[in-house]
Motif scaffolding. Structure first.
Motif, PDB file in Angstrom:
ATOM      1  N   ALA A 683       0.398  -0.805   0.318  1.00 50.85           N
ATOM      2  CA  ALA A 683      -0.095   0.242  -0.216  1.00 50.85           C
ATOM      3  C   ALA A 683       0.685   0.921   0.090  1.00 50.85           C
ATOM      4  N   ASP A 684       0.585   1.976  -0.647  1.00 47.93           N
ATOM      5  CA  ASP A 684       1.455   3.122  -1.032  1.00 47.93           C
ATOM      6  C   ASP A 684       0.562   4.523  -1.046  1.00 47.93           C
ATOM      7  N   TYR A 685       0.186   5.131   0.068  1.00 48.88           N
ATOM      8  CA  TYR A 685      -0.184   6.355   0.211  1.00 48.88           C
ATOM      9  C   TYR A 685       0.662   7.976   0.334  1.00 48.88           C
ATOM     10  N   ARG A 686      -0.199   8.829  -0.932  1.00 41.08           N
ATOM     11  CA  ARG A 686       0.638   9.973  -1.307  1.00 41.08           C
ATOM     12  C   ARG A 686       0.295  11.080  -0.393  1.00 41.08           C
ATOM     13  N   LEU A 687       1.197  11.585   0.848  1.00 39.36           N
ATOM     14  CA  LEU A 687       1.405  12.720   1.821  1.00 39.36           C
ATOM     15  C   LEU A 687       1.346  14.145   0.234  1.00 39.36           C
ATOM     16  N   SER A 688       1.978  13.921  -0.073  1.00 42.96           N
ATOM     17  CA  SER A 688       2.495  15.170  -1.182  1.00 42.96           C
ATOM     18  C   SER A 688       2.741  14.796  -2.222  1.00 42.96           C
ATOM     19  N   PRO A 689       2.805  15.205  -3.434  1.00 44.47           N
ATOM     20  CA  PRO A 689       3.263  14.880  -4.447  1.00 44.47           C
ATOM     21  C   PRO A 689       5.022  14.512  -4.417  1.00 44.47           C
ATOM     22  N   ASP A 690       5.315  14.891  -3.360  1.00 44.60           N
ATOM     23  CA  ASP A 690       6.823  14.168  -3.232  1.00 44.60           C
ATOM     24  C   ASP A 690       6.936  13.130  -2.402  1.00 44.60           C
ATOM     25  N   PHE A 691       6.310  13.114  -1.527  1.00 41.72           N
ATOM     26  CA  PHE A 691       6.244  12.883   0.049  1.00 41.72           C
ATOM     27  C   PHE A 691       4.920  11.491  -0.142  1.00 41.72           C
ATOM     28  N   SER A 692       5.388  10.299   0.169  1.00 46.05           N
ATOM     29  CA  SER A 692       4.555   8.960   0.666  1.00 46.05           C
ATOM     30  C   SER A 692       5.043   8.259   1.578  1.00 46.05           C
ATOM     31  N   ILE A 693       4.558   7.461   1.854  1.00 44.99           N
ATOM     32  CA  ILE A 693       4.640   6.331   3.586  1.00 44.99           C
ATOM     33  C   ILE A 693       3.671   4.980   2.451  1.00 44.99           C
ATOM     34  N   PHE A 694       4.436   3.532   2.491  1.00 38.28           N
ATOM     35  CA  PHE A 694       4.579   2.830   1.905  1.00 38.28           C
ATOM     36  C   PHE A 694       4.395   0.804   3.804  1.00 38.28           C
ATOM     37  N   ALA A 695       3.595   0.161   3.229  1.00 37.58           N
ATOM     38  CA  ALA A 695       3.440  -1.190   3.636  1.00 37.58           C
ATOM     39  C   ALA A 695       3.298  -2.403   2.877  1.00 37.58           C
ATOM     40  N   ASN A 696       4.968  -2.469   3.581  1.00 40.07           N
ATOM     41  CA  ASN A 696       4.290  -4.584   2.423  1.00 40.07           C
ATOM     42  C   ASN A 696       4.005  -5.772   3.409  1.00 40.07           C
ATOM     43  N   GLY A 697       3.827  -6.679   2.218  1.00 42.70           N
ATOM     44  CA  GLY A 697       3.374  -7.621   3.552  1.00 42.70           C
ATOM     45  C   GLY A 697       3.382  -9.310   2.471  1.00 42.70           C
ATOM     46  N   TYR A 698       4.194 -10.303   3.325  1.00 43.34           N
ATOM     47  CA  TYR A 698       4.092 -11.136   2.250  1.00 43.34           C
ATOM     48  C   TYR A 698       4.023 -12.661   3.089  1.00 43.34           C
ATOM     49  N   TYR A 699       4.043 -13.707   2.354  1.00 46.57           N
ATOM     50  CA  TYR A 699       3.652 -14.655   2.773  1.00 46.57           C
ATOM     51  C   TYR A 699       3.753 -16.139   2.106  1.00 46.57           C
ATOM     52  N   SER A 700       4.305 -16.585   2.773  1.00 44.68           N
ATOM     53  CA  SER A 700       4.507 -18.234   2.068  1.00 44.68           C
ATOM     54  C   SER A 700       4.898 -19.340   2.751  1.00 44.68           C
ATOM     55  N   ASP A 701       3.240 -20.111   2.098  1.00 49.18           N
ATOM     56  CA  ASP A 701       3.415 -21.624   2.463  1.00 49.18           C
ATOM     57  C   ASP A 701       3.602 -22.833   1.994  1.00 49.18           C
ATOM     58  N   ILE A 702       5.094 -24.168   1.948  1.00 47.23           N
ATOM     59  CA  ILE A 702       4.600 -24.331   0.781  1.00 47.23           C
ATOM     60  C   ILE A 702       4.714 -25.968   1.784  1.00 47.23           C
ATOM     61  N   SER A 703       3.937 -27.373   1.148  1.00 50.16           N
ATOM     62  CA  SER A 703       3.963 -28.219   2.104  1.00 50.16           C
ATOM     63  C   SER A 703       5.490 -28.592   2.363  1.00 50.16           C
ATOM     64  N   ASN A 704       5.577 -28.899   1.392  1.00 55.04           N
ATOM     65  CA  ASN A 704       7.467 -29.147   1.873  1.00 55.04           C
ATOM     66  C   ASN A 704       8.297 -28.811   3.473  1.00 55.04           C
TER      67      ASN A 704
END
Length: 941
Positions: A683-704
């Motif tokens: 998720a990227d949120y632009r607070l101003s034309p040159d300033f933004s905050i972001f959040a990343n999430g990742y999940y991985s599940d492999i049966s082996n």
């Protein structure tokens, strides 16, 4: 007595002539040697008419030919006398020109007539089909938009000109900045009739957000319904100023945190294994006069191990002559070199460059305690851009690899042998020496490669070939590769034939425990595709062979083979908002690694894109290569191999694109791994034309894997304007005035042109009460100064070279008006044609070569506003029938200010040739053509 004898002779002659005439009436045949003709606009039809005398006596007569429509213009304009002996034949060539204005599908024909002197006549008709021709052009009538106040209208006038012979539906796709249009892209469909122009106006109302912009760009793309691009053009919108300082437009790209100049991004990450890390990514680029300093930092600190990694980090300097970079350096060539060190280049001339570099093969700039993987150095020379451009290149590489215990020396040279319009050839080679530091062995190797491309009419050929010895020091050792492809492209069809072969047989030293695999593959392929509007379908059958030598579980090397007969069927659909690609590939295979013969296998792929949604899915049934079979043997699994994957992703925007969500998933399963589940989002949120905050999430599940992996990251990004420091900046001042008597800017009777619009290289200005505008802090260069002309005042644009503070005076002169009309003149015997009046181009050229152009309206009227001078006025015949002649075209007109000059173009429609046949009392016909006295008075249309 004598009188009676003469009468008998005359009666006998009369009866004999009638008998001969009757005998000639049916004793000949006439036919075209072809059944029909197909041609494009402006092309020439070559046809032949065969006339055969089926009698034993000679025939005399007259051959004539004419067309039934203005679309066909016959080169033969006069009758042709014919004499045929008994049983004789004659072939008569006919040439006809297809009119530029002929519509596809129009019913046209050529009629050939043979008439004997006895009056017998036969005719034959050749139908003519006009092929479809798509020829649409897009013209932007204004590329510099200006705005000054809220409520102003930004209007983009676009002329769509259809010079093709069929009606077309055209998509106009406009890409706006996101502060104008929520989805950035807007589309509309326009129908344009054949041989006509259509004017489209795209409009946007200026609001507060638009008014706050210095300027911005709009991109316009026109496409056929099939998706083929007609044209792409850019429009610049600029706010009106009286005084402006030069600056580069700042346009942040919020979706790209990396690969952007002048930004800083910092973030914090935590994963499921308890690890935490702080990330810093920053880059900057500063232009100082004619030089550039640039840097990049990619650092991350893992708190649980207290390790700092500093990779992808460097500091560089470059100008027009030389450049140097220190930090993480990479050189990708026959040997891929990556590490920490420095590289530099120097341009010895405009066409040649020398490059040198040296690295220590370690990747972390912040930790020198890690043992080095060796050292490398190189030197390269490039001439005229290297072998991939128009010159040649050579390299010398030294590489000491501590992990393998080898020291490599390698020299290469590659050339652009020749490059012609329809044929090019590139070739090169290399030599190497490999020293084994443990055993003292030394091996030499070499390589050659060749790339050829060619074209002949609609045929295209490409050949890429490579050969290297088993002990070659490069990455591709023991490789023999052939890639040959021949294409024939005709309108919407594409046919191809290709052959691919690759074998890999690297050699190893005596002390090496690991022996690399030996394998080869070959593919024989033919195929065809056709595009139907927005859909492309393809079919490609091919033969595939694979051979591999492997040592499994320490056993003796064994040869494995796979032979397959397959076909690939594809379907692609594209339009403005979505696309779909579906492929199916399958057939029969046999392998000595599997006891079952003639097994069926297939795989299918689906790719779908719609606005914010993207979907990729694939399914495979049974083995497709030896690697899958061998891997399954090692697992001792007797089940049928399969692989399935579903990969959706989406980009969703909210709040006028201030909030952008990126989300994706991978769901997969195959014979080796029962279940793979991976989810990611940002998720990227632009607070101003040159300033933004972001959040990343990742999940991985492999049966082996007994443990699932997940991580979460938050951060912020700040972007900066480009850094430019230039001591050579200058100011440009423009004075605009109304010129009253032609004595120049110093004349005291001149009046300043207040509130006059002026465009300087795309930037809009409005003069103050003194007629002055100022453009400050300009870098050296050429600038176009163009006053926006009105119907009363005119000035030519000028190119001003600015290398110091510059003042320019531009005088506006009174305009003259040229008005005119287009009129068709015809008689009762004139050809029946389409009398086009609208959209005809009228051009006025003055003595200096300046061109002014306008087009006629629906009634055939036109108007031009031009400065004082003498002009050559021309009506362009594009779009006018070939059966029309323009009276007094290219006429001279004197334009006088504050006056109107009337001009009239008469378009005379040519007359058909009318023949009358007169018979004497004795039955012999005489022939005459209507002369000028028979012509009717011309009528105006």
């Amino acid at each position: 007595m004598l009188g009676n004898t003469l009468k008998k002779i005359m009666v006998t002659a009369f009866l004999l002539s009638g008998f001969i005439s009757m005998a000639q009436e049916g004793n000949f045949t006439i036919e075209f040697t072809q059944q029909n003709a197909n041609a494009k606009n402006t092309s020439i039809i070559d046809a032949f008419v065969k006339i055969k005398n089926t009698s034993n006596t000679s025939i005399t007569g007259e051959f004539d030919v004419h067309s039934n429509h203005e679309d066909l213009y016959l080169v033969q304009r006069k009758p042709k006398p014919i004499i045929l002996q008994g049983k004789d034949s004659v072939f008569i060539p006919i040439k006809a020109i297809i009119s530029n204005t002929a519509k596809a599908g129009s019913e046209s024909s050529i009629e050939a007539v043979f008439t004997t002197t006895g009056g017998a006549s036969k005719n034959v008709t050749l139908p003519v089909t006009i092929k479809e021709r798509k020829l649409v052009k897009m013209f932007l009538l204004e590329t510099n938009l200006i705005y000054e106040n809220i409520g102003d209208s930004l209007t983009i006038p676009i002329r769509i000109s259809n010079d093709g012979n069929t009606d077309q539906k055209i998509n106009i796709v406009t890409r706006y900045p996101n502060f104008i249009a929520k989805d950035m892209i807007e589309s509309e469909t326009v129908k344009v009739r054949a041989f006509t122009d259509t004017l489209i106006n795209l409009k946007k109302i200026v609001n507060k957000t638009i008014l706050s912009q210095e300027d911005f760009a709009i991109t316009i793309t026109s496409l056929y319904q099939s998706g083929d691009i007609i044209g792409i053009a850019n429009v610049t919108a600029s706010s009106i100023k009286q005084d402006r300082r030069y600056s580069n437009q700042f346009s942040p790209e919020y979706a790209q945190s990396f690969n952007r100049s002048n930004q800083v991004s910092t973030s914090y990450l935590q994963n499921s294994s308890g690890g935490t890390a702080y990330y810093l990514y920053a880059n900057a680029e500063a232009e100082i006069n004619n030089s550039t300093i640039y840097t990049n930092i990619d650092a991350n600190l893992w708190t649980n191990t207290n390790q700092l990694f500093l990779r992808n980090t460097w500091l560089g300097y470059k100008n027009k002559t030389m450049g140097i970079l220190a930090g993480n350096v990479s050189k990708f060539s026959d040997i891929n070199l990556v590490g920490r060190g420095a590289q530099a280049y120097y341009n010895t001339s405009e066409n040649s460059k020398i490059e040198v570099g040296s690295i220590d093969k370690s990747y972390n700039l912040a930790d020198f305690s890690i043992p080095s993987g060796g050292t490398s150095a190189w030197a390269s020379y490039y001439y005229k851009g290297g072998w991939l451009d128009k010159g040649f290149e050579s390299s010398l590489i030294y590489d000491n690899d501590k992990f393998s215990g080898f020291t490599n020396y390698l020299v290469t040279a590659r050339f652009n042998v020749f490059q012609k319009k329809h044929l090019s050839l590139r070739a090169g080679g290399g030599l190497s020496s490999v020293n084994n530091e443990v055993t003292g062995e030394n091996k030499t190797g070499g390589t050659v490669d060749m790339v050829a491309t060619g074209r002949y009419k609609d045929f295209f050929y490409n050949s890429t070939n490579y050969l290297s010895s088993g002990y070659y020091a490069g990455v591709r050792k023991g490789v023999f590769s052939l890639n040959e492809r021949l294409n024939w492209i005709k309108e919407n069809y594409n046919f191809w034939a290709l052959y691919n072969y690759i074998s890999v047989d690297p050699k190893s030293f005596s002390d090496q425990v690991f022996y690399p695999s030996q394998f080869s593959t070959s593919r024989y392929n033919i195929g065809a595709s056709r595009r139907i509007n927005k859909v492309t379908v393809s079919l490609s059958p091919y033969l595939y062979k694979e051979k591999r030598t492997e040592s499994l579980f320490g056993n003796t090397p064994q040869d494995y083979t796979l032979n397959a007969s397959r076909a690939n069927v594809g379907l692609i659909f594209n339009n403005v908002s979505s696309s779909l690609s579906l492929t199916f590939e399958g057939g029969i295979f046999n392998s000595n690694a599997d006891p079952v013969s003639n097994q069926f296998h297939f795989k299918t792929n689906l790719i779908y894109n719609w606005k914010f949604l993207n979907i990729l899915t694939t399914y495979q049934h049974n083995y497709f290569n030896l690697g899958e079979i061998i891997a399954n043997q090692q697992l001792n699994n007797d089940k049928t191999f399969y692989n399935v994957m579903f990969n959706p992703s989406a980009v969703i925007k909210f709040f006028d694109s201030k909030l952008v969500l990126y989300t994706g998933a991978t769901l997969a399963s195959n014979l080796f791994t029962d279940r793979i589940t991976q989810l990611n989002g940002r998720a990227d949120y632009r607070l101003s034309p040159d300033f933004s905050i972001f959040a990343n999430g990742y999940y991985s599940d492999i049966s082996n894997n007994p443990y699932a992996i997940n991580s979460f990251q938050v951060g912020l990004t700040k972007q900066f304007r480009p850094i430019r420091i230039d001591s050579s900046k200058s100011d440009l001042e423009v004075y605009v005035y109304y010129e009253t008597n032609g004595k120049g800017p110093e004349d005291k009777h001149n009046i300043p042109a207040a509130n006059q619009l002026v465009i300087i290289s795309g930037k809009a200005f409005r003069t103050n009460d003194q007629g002055i505008i100022k453009y400050r802090h300009l870098p050296p260069g050429d600038y176009e100064v163009r006053p926006v002309n009105s119907n009363e005042w005119h000035a030519y644009s000028r190119i001003i070279n600015v290398i110091q503070d510059t003042k320019v005076a531009i005088g506006l002169t009174k305009t003259s008006t040229i008005k005119g009309s287009v009129t068709y003149l015809e008689t009762e015997r004139s050809f029946e044609i389409t009398k086009k009046k609208s959209g005809l181009s009228i051009i006025a050229i003055d003595d200096s070569g300046n061109v002014f152009q306008t087009r006629s309206d629906d009634s055939g009227n036109f108007i031009l506003y031009v400065p004082k001078g003498t002009y050559t006025l021309t009506l362009e015949k594009a779009g006018v029938s070939e059966y029309v002649e323009v009276e007094e075209n290219n006429r001279t007109v004197d334009a006088v200010p504050d006056s109107t000059t009337q001009v009239k173009f008469n378009l005379n429609i040519k007359e058909k040739r009318i023949e009358t046949r007169k018979f004497t009392s004795r039955g012999f016909p005489s022939q005459s053509t209507g002369d000028d006295s028979d012509k009717k008075k011309k009528k105006k249309k």
